[in-house]
Design a protein around this motif. Structure first.
Motif, short mmCIF file in Angstrom:
data_model
loop_
_atom_site.label_atom_id
_atom_site.label_comp_id
_atom_site.label_asym_id
_atom_site.label_seq_id
_atom_site.Cartn_x
_atom_site.Cartn_y
_atom_site.Cartn_z
N GLU A 169 36.40 34.54 38.73
CA GLU A 169 35.92 35.89 39.07
C GLU A 169 34.45 35.79 39.45
OE1 GLU A 169 33.69 39.26 38.91
OE2 GLU A 169 33.65 38.10 37.03
N GLU A 190 37.21 44.26 40.87
CA GLU A 190 36.56 42.95 40.82
C GLU A 190 37.11 42.05 41.91
OE1 GLU A 190 37.47 41.46 36.96
OE2 GLU A 190 39.57 41.04 37.41
N ARG A 192 38.19 38.26 42.73
CA ARG A 192 38.54 36.98 42.10
C ARG A 192 39.59 36.25 42.93
NH1 ARG A 192 43.30 37.91 38.99
NH2 ARG A 192 43.63 40.11 38.42
#
Length: 294
Positions: A169, A190, A192
């Motif tokens: 990540e 996020e 990742r």
């Protein structure tokens, strides 16, 4: 006893200790004043099609440039500040297609991070690397556990191979810079590597702790994910690079030079002085033979 020899022997012994514990450790720390580590190698960085949003099958050739530099020695010998600038250029146009800059407070003797929240993590490997596990936190790498995998020789130089494959990540690394517009995601999302296929592998020369070769990649592609549900929302990029060719040859030459310097300061020099000290002291304490008269 021969007093002059004892004095010379003691001086040699003191020199051996001075070379080992002062010159080798204090005057030649893992990160010395003015230290800079730079590398450049060919890889790929492929962004999705601007219309379809899908990652193309063919990767885009790119050049990876990285420079780690001491920007503050104010706290030495206890601490220093290291800046890490990582840039990816389009191999044909030379334009910046990704860039990330970070700073870290580091112990110059070991290469370990000193910020309380990052205790136990390293910016660079320490000297005298062991066959175990080290947590690396540098640039976009957020404290991944690198475990010893094998011992390999690169052009005759012995290295320890450490690796990690799993979750990667790095939302912050896409935030952008003066040269790179960046990709920002809202709170709750996020960026990742998909399917936890992020891989990071390093070939480390154990005496110096220097990385000779690096292989890093996300072959499945980086995507925006919903943090709570884990749902994949948007493709970001697919990338990978490895030190090879001229870049590997240059790094091998530099690490060999560092290794010789370290061995002479920490091993060969002290042993030579210590051995000479023992020989001189042995002659110094040897009793004189009495002359016999007829």
């Amino acid at each position: 006893m021969r007093r002059p020899l004892l004095i010379v022997g003691a001086a040699l012994l003191a020199g051996a200790l001075l070379c080992r514990y002062v010159v080798a450790d204090r005057l030649l720390p893992r990160i010395p004043p003015g230290w800079r580590s730079a590398s450049s190698y060919v890889g790929t960085m492929t962004y999705p099609d601007s219309v379809t949003g899908v990652l193309p099958e063919r990767d885009v050739l790119s050049v990876y440039d990285r420079a780690m530099t001491v920007v503050s020695d104010a706290g030495r010998p206890d601490s220093i500040t290291v800046e890490d600038l990582y840039t990816i250029h389009d191999a044909f146009s030379g334009s910046v297609i990704w860039e990330y800059k970070t700073r870290a407070v580091v112990d110059p003797a070991t290469g370990a991070r000193l910020e309380p929240e990052y205790r136990g993590d390293y910016v660079v490997f320490p000297r005298n690397v062991q066959k175990g596990e080290y947590r690396l936190r540098t640039s976009y790498v957020n404290g991944i556990p690198l475990r010893y995998e094998s011992t390999e020789k690169l052009d005759g130089l012995e290295t320890y191979v450490f690796g990690y494959t799993g979750r990667g990540e790095y939302t912050e690394s896409y935030a952008g810079s003066a040269e790179f517009a960046g990709i920002k995601v809202p709170r709750g999302q996020e960026i990742r590597c998909a399917d936890d296929q992020f891989s990071y592998r390093v070939w480390v020369e154990p005496v110096t702790g220097a990385i000779v070769k690096l292989a890093e990649a996300c072959p499945s592609g980086d995507y925006v994910f919903d943090s709570s549900s884990g749902k994949r929302l948007q493709a970001i990029g697919r990338w990978g690079g490895v030190t090879s060719g001229d870049a590997l040859a240059r790094q091998l030459a530099e690490v060999r030079r560092q290794r010789v310097t370290r061995l002479w300061a920490g091993t060969y020099g002290p042993l030579s002085l210590g051995g000479a000290a023992l020989i001189v002291l042995a002659f110094g304490i040897r009793p004189r033979r009495r002359r016999e008269f007829a």
